[in-house]
Design a protein around this motif. Structure first.
Motif, short mmCIF file in Angstrom:
data_model
loop_
_atom_site.label_atom_id
_atom_site.label_comp_id
_atom_site.label_asym_id
_atom_site.label_seq_id
_atom_site.Cartn_x
_atom_site.Cartn_y
_atom_site.Cartn_z
N ASN A 163 0.75 -1.43 -0.03
CA ASN A 163 -0.11 -0.20 0.07
C ASN A 163 0.87 1.22 0.07
O ASN A 163 2.31 1.31 0.18
N ILE A 164 0.25 2.35 0.14
CA ILE A 164 1.06 3.60 -0.17
C ILE A 164 1.99 3.86 0.86
O ILE A 164 3.13 4.25 0.67
N SER A 165 1.60 3.67 2.04
CA SER A 165 2.58 3.98 3.23
C SER A 165 3.93 2.86 3.41
O SER A 165 5.05 3.31 3.36
N GLN A 166 3.50 1.69 2.75
CA GLN A 166 4.63 0.73 2.52
C GLN A 166 5.61 1.01 1.44
O GLN A 166 6.98 1.04 1.39
C1 NAG Z 1 -0.43 -0.50 4.88
O1 NAG Z 1 -0.22 -1.83 5.15
C2 NAG Z 1 0.60 -2.13 6.55
C3 NAG Z 1 0.80 -3.35 6.81
O2 NAG Z 1 -0.16 -4.06 6.57
C4 NAG Z 1 -0.56 -1.42 7.70
O3 NAG Z 1 0.07 -1.45 8.99
C5 NAG Z 1 -0.71 0.28 7.29
O4 NAG Z 1 -1.77 0.63 8.10
C6 NAG Z 1 -1.19 0.15 5.88
N1 NAG Z 1 -1.51 1.38 5.45
C7 NAG Z 1 -2.35 2.11 4.91
C8 NAG Z 1 -2.60 3.34 4.37
O5 NAG Z 1 -3.25 1.33 4.31
#
Ligand code: NAG
Ligand code: HEM
Ligand code: NAG
Ligand code: NAG
Length: 316
Positions: A163-166
């Motif tokens: 996802n975008i944060s990863q």
């Molecule tokens: C992205 O994935 C991580 C790991 O699964 C999770 O902790 C995080 O909240 C997610 N971020 C978004 C913006 O969905």
């Protein structure tokens, strides 16, 4: 005389300010003036027989730079005691290593022991983009080759389900910004993906829906057609955009229409900043080109090697 002294001292200050291992566009001007023409010829030659070569070279350079810096570690063969990056899990579709080997052989014949494999790969990636109708730029050079390549390191590559944060984290760990993330994801204007890389979006997406609802329904239906559940065809998959051998901004246009291949592409629309950049690049090829050049130079300046290899597959 005074101006000569000023000139000489200005020169000395510049020498001191620039670190010894800084890359420079004229790095091989005296030691291997024919380098760039030689690499370009090898890429052109390979492209005549195989249109998938440019995509392979661009992705290879990205993988190289994201693991231990752009040090040619991606090119090393496994040895008796060690499984190399190229034999690690996401090696799917990394190919065309022979193009770098051919270029290296030709370069060694002209200027033996002088040019790193990492620099040859950086040049080949630039040529791959330019020869596919994309922009060209001067590549800073002077990288050294690394001696280490570990299959387990490929876990450090961003995954297509990120996802975008990863994605942001993966890029920022390497000093790359959200703009770099969007511009470089535009590399998906070239090439192909195997079903396994995007099956999460078209089968059992979530407990409530089989297909990622952000995909255009007809686009998703096509993907499900080529990649049925339990697909066993090794080479089944999809091109990353509809103009797979042309470097253009169609990837961004399709992304805006729910026609992207990876969850990581779609993720660029889930953050206001990256979404705005997707729109900007979708509406202007020129803006995309400009940003891509800048971000490629940034990514390919992540260095980390120690030597000049003679055979790109073997550490000295
Ligand atoms: C992205 O994935 C991580 C790991 O699964 C999770 O902790 C995080 O909240 C997610 N971020 C978004 C913006 O969905
Ligand atoms: C943002 C994070 C990224 C992710 C998660 C990602 C993921 C992937 C995946 C899973 C594939 C398909 C592998 C397969 O199934 O065969 C692929 C292909 C490709 N990627 Fe990326 N990628 C990313 C960034 C980049 C960057 C930065 C570049 C270069 C600037 C790039 C260039 C390519 C190219 C050219 C292909 C096609 C390769 C071929 O056809 O041989 N990717 N990517
Ligand atoms: C490197 O690996 C390739 C593919 O397995 C093989 O064909 C080649 O001979 C190897 N080269 C060296 C120098 O080990
Ligand atoms: C990919 O890695 C597997 C082992 O994980 C190996 O058997 C295979 O030969 C590798 N493929 C390429 C193209 O290097």
């Amino acid at each position: 005389m005074a101006s000569l002294v000023a000139l000489v001292s200005a020169f000395l200050i510049l020498q001191i300010l620039s670190p010894v291992d800084a890359l420079s566009t004229n790095y091989y001007d005296h030691t291997c003036p024919q380098l760039e023409a030689t690499v370009t010829a090898a890429v052109k030659q390979a492209m005549m027989n195989d249109k998938t070569v440019p995509a392979a070279l661009l992705r290879m350079h990205f993988h190289d730079c994201f693991i231990r810096g752009c040090d040619g570690s991606v090119l090393l063969n496994s040895t008796g005691g060690n499984t190399a990056e190229k034999d690690g899990p996401p090696n799917i579709s990394l190919h065309a290593f022979y193009v770098i080997d051919n270029a290296k052989k030709a370069v060694e014949a002209l200027c033996p022991g002088v040019v790193s494999c990492a620099d040859i790969l950086a040049l080949a990636a630039r040529d791959a983009v330019a020869l596919s109708g994309g922009p060209t730029w001067n590549v800073p050079k002077g990288r050294l080759d690394g001696r280490t390549s570990k299959a387990s390191d490929t876990r450090q590559l961003p995954a297509p389900i990120f996802n975008i944060s990863q994605l942001q984290q993966s890029f920022s760990q390497r000093g790359l910004s959200m703009e770099d993330l969007v511009a470089l994801s535009g590399g998906h204007t070239l090439g192909f993906a195997h079903c396994s890389s995007f099956q999460n979006r078209i089968h059992n997406f979530s407990p409530t829906t089989d297909v990622d609802p952000s995909l255009s329904p007809s686009f998703a239906a096509n993907l499900r057609n080529v990649c049925p559940l339990g697909n066993t065809a090794n080479n089944a998959g999809s091109t990353l955009d509809s103009t797979t051998t042309t470097f253009d901004n169609v990837y961004f246009k399709m992304l805006r229409q729910g026609q992207s291949i990876f969850s990581s592409d779609q993720a660029l629309l889930t953050n206001p900043q990256t979404k705005a950049l997707v729109s900007k690049f979708a509406s202007s090829q020129q803006e995309f080109n400009k940003a891509f050049i800048q971000s490629m130079i940034k990514m390919s300046s992540l260095t980390g090697g120690q030597e000049i290899r003679l055979d790109c597959k073997v550490a000295r």
